[in-house]
Design an enzyme around this catalytic site. Structure first.
Site, short mmCIF file in Angstrom:
data_model
loop_
_atom_site.label_atom_id
_atom_site.label_comp_id
_atom_site.label_asym_id
_atom_site.label_seq_id
_atom_site.Cartn_x
_atom_site.Cartn_y
_atom_site.Cartn_z
N LYS A 1 -4.35 -6.82 -0.64
CA LYS A 1 -3.62 -7.03 -1.89
C LYS A 1 -2.99 -8.42 -1.78
O LYS A 1 -1.78 -8.60 -1.89
CB LYS A 1 -2.57 -5.92 -2.06
CG LYS A 1 -1.86 -5.90 -3.39
CD LYS A 1 -2.73 -5.46 -4.56
CE LYS A 1 -1.98 -5.64 -5.87
NZ LYS A 1 -2.84 -5.43 -7.06
N ASP B 1 -6.17 4.82 4.32
CA ASP B 1 -5.83 6.23 4.12
C ASP B 1 -6.21 6.64 2.70
O ASP B 1 -6.86 7.66 2.49
CB ASP B 1 -4.32 6.43 4.36
CG ASP B 1 -3.90 7.87 4.13
OD1 ASP B 1 -4.60 8.76 4.61
OD2 ASP B 1 -2.89 8.09 3.44
N ASP C 1 -6.80 -2.42 -5.55
CA ASP C 1 -6.88 -1.70 -6.83
C ASP C 1 -8.30 -1.81 -7.41
O ASP C 1 -8.88 -0.84 -7.88
CB ASP C 1 -5.82 -2.18 -7.83
CG ASP C 1 -5.73 -3.70 -7.94
OD1 ASP C 1 -6.36 -4.42 -7.14
OD2 ASP C 1 -5.03 -4.18 -8.86
N ASP D 1 -9.82 8.96 1.27
CA ASP D 1 -9.79 10.21 0.50
C ASP D 1 -10.67 10.06 -0.75
O ASP D 1 -11.42 10.97 -1.11
CB ASP D 1 -8.36 10.56 0.06
CG ASP D 1 -7.67 11.51 1.04
OD1 ASP D 1 -7.97 11.45 2.24
OD2 ASP D 1 -6.82 12.31 0.59
C1 IPM Z 1 -5.26 10.91 7.56
C2 IPM Z 1 -4.01 11.68 7.19
C3 IPM Z 1 -2.84 11.16 8.02
C4 IPM Z 1 -2.68 9.69 7.71
C5 IPM Z 1 -1.51 11.92 7.78
C6 IPM Z 1 -1.66 13.40 8.03
C7 IPM Z 1 -0.39 11.36 8.59
O1 IPM Z 1 -3.78 11.59 5.83
O2 IPM Z 1 -5.64 10.93 8.75
O3 IPM Z 1 -5.85 10.31 6.67
O4 IPM Z 1 -2.04 9.32 6.71
O5 IPM Z 1 -3.20 8.88 8.49
MG MG Z 2 -5.34 10.64 4.73
#
Ligand code: IPM
Ligand code: MG
Length: 360
Positions: free
Chosen positions: A192, A248, A224, A252
């Site tokens: 960023k 992180d 973003d 996801d």
């Molecule tokens: C991940 C999880 C962890 C992170 C959490 C549980 C602390 O979300 O491994 O992605 O944020 O690293």
């Molecule tokens: Mg995570």
């Protein structure tokens, strides 16, 4: 026969059930390819808090340091949400990553072909599948920077600090460049830099290293925009290199492109062959103990362990092939579609074990 020593951290929630299946799969792979495992279970997170009042017991670190590698399920859950930051289960996870120097987190986002329909992206976007490697910095940045509470202008305030040193950026950037060299020679560094000074240093540092990797096409993208491009045109990415917090969040997102967060494995490495392997999903307390959790992220993490830490690539490939094959007919509820057979955690483990045992 070669015996590998593994520290096993089942953790909380669905952790124990999925790790159990991953160990069955590792045993089957060992039997098939001529090695075996010596497992030492240890505590981390909520179960460690319940047993001894601390999320990261010294004993766990000792066992991990003596092991060839570590397999971890998941930690955390509502039961421990009321605890202050440093006493929460997540502090155990961050603590073990830091204590073992696991600065390089590899998160492959791949669409297994039979799962194409489970992806929320349109079929024409997914096309023939998806294969992105996300390289996330894991022991620096805002996760580990100074934080606290204070009063500001008479009102309560809180702060967290994003900070990176040049050596921290260099070492993770090298992991990114080397990963790109082994794959499609494309590295996209995500930051960023239009706002954050730490990101400007990140971008400068990554750019400075680029001439050492002339075969790799380096690009930069704001985080973003990257979040948007991942759903618009994910095929433009080969290796994504990014900071702890951006990694992180983007991992996801990338996992969902692949159909379910229950499918994504990860490896956390310290520069040598030692590593910690864990699914990227959490402990899912809402479905814990019901035998329905998808064990494939844990099983694929075990495959990464064989590949990156134990140098058993054939066994790793056999696990991946078994997963691929099983998915053509068998599904846990998170990836279920009509026409397939809906099965539970242990049955999925059995399906993978059987396929490994009979592979050529
Ligand atoms: C991940 C999880 C962890 C992170 C959490 C549980 C602390 O979300 O491994 O992605 O944020 O690293
Ligand atoms: Mg995570």
């Amino acid at each position: 026969m070669k015996v590998y020593r593994l520290a096993v951290i089942p953790g909380d929630g669905i952790g124990p059930e999925i790790v159990e299946q991953a160990l069955r799969v590792l045993d089957a792979a060992g039997e098939r390819f001529g090695f075996r495992f010596d497992y030492t279970p240890c505590l981390l997170g909520g179960c460690a808090i319940d047993a001894g009042g601390t999320p990261l017991p010294e004993e766990t670190l000792r066992v991990c340091r003596e092991a060839d590698s570590v397999l971890l399920g998941a930690v955390g859950g509502g039961k421990w949400d009321h605890l202050p930051g440093q006493q929460r289960p997540e502090a155990g996870l961050l603590g073990i990553r830091a204590a073992l120097g696991l600065y390089a987190n590899l998160r492959p986002a791949r669409v297994f072909r039979p799962l194409k329909d489970a992806s929320p992206l349109k079929n024409e976007i997914i096309a023939e599948g998806l294969d992105i490697m996300l390289v996330r910095e894991l022991t620096g940045g805002i996760y580990f920077g100074e934080r606290g509470r204070r009063e500001q202008n008479g009102v309560p305030a809180a702060y967290d600090t994003e900070q990176y040193t040049v050596p921290e950026i260099e070492r993770i950037a090298r992991v990114g460049f080397e990963m790109a060299q082994k794959r499609g020679n494309k590295l996209c560094s995500v930051d960023k830099a239009n706002v954050l000074e730490s990101s400007r240093l990140w971008r400068e540092t990554v750019t400075r290293l680029a001439p050492e990797y002339p075969g790799v096409a380096l690009s930069h993208m704001y985080v973003d925009n990257c979040a948007m491009q991942l759903v618009r045109d994910p095929h433009q990415f080969d290796v994504i290199l990014t900071s702890n917090i951006f990694g992180d969040i983007l991992s996801d997102e990338a996992s969902m492109l692949c159909g379910s967060i229950g499918m994504l494995a990860s490896a956390s490495l310290s520069g040598g062959s030692f590593g910690l392997y864990e699914p990227i999903h959490g402990s899912a307390p809402d479905i814990a103990g019901r035998g329905i959790a998808n064990p494939l992220a844990a099983i694929l993490s075990a495959a990464m362990l064989l590949q990156y830490s134990l140098n058993e690539p054939k066994a790793a490939l056999a696990i991946e092939a078994a997963v691929h094959d099983a998915l053509t007919e068998l599904r846990t509820p998170d990836i279920y579609v009509e026409g397939c057979q809906k099965i539970g955690t242990a049955e999925m483990g059995t399906a993978i074990v059987e396929r490994i045992s009979r592979c050529l």
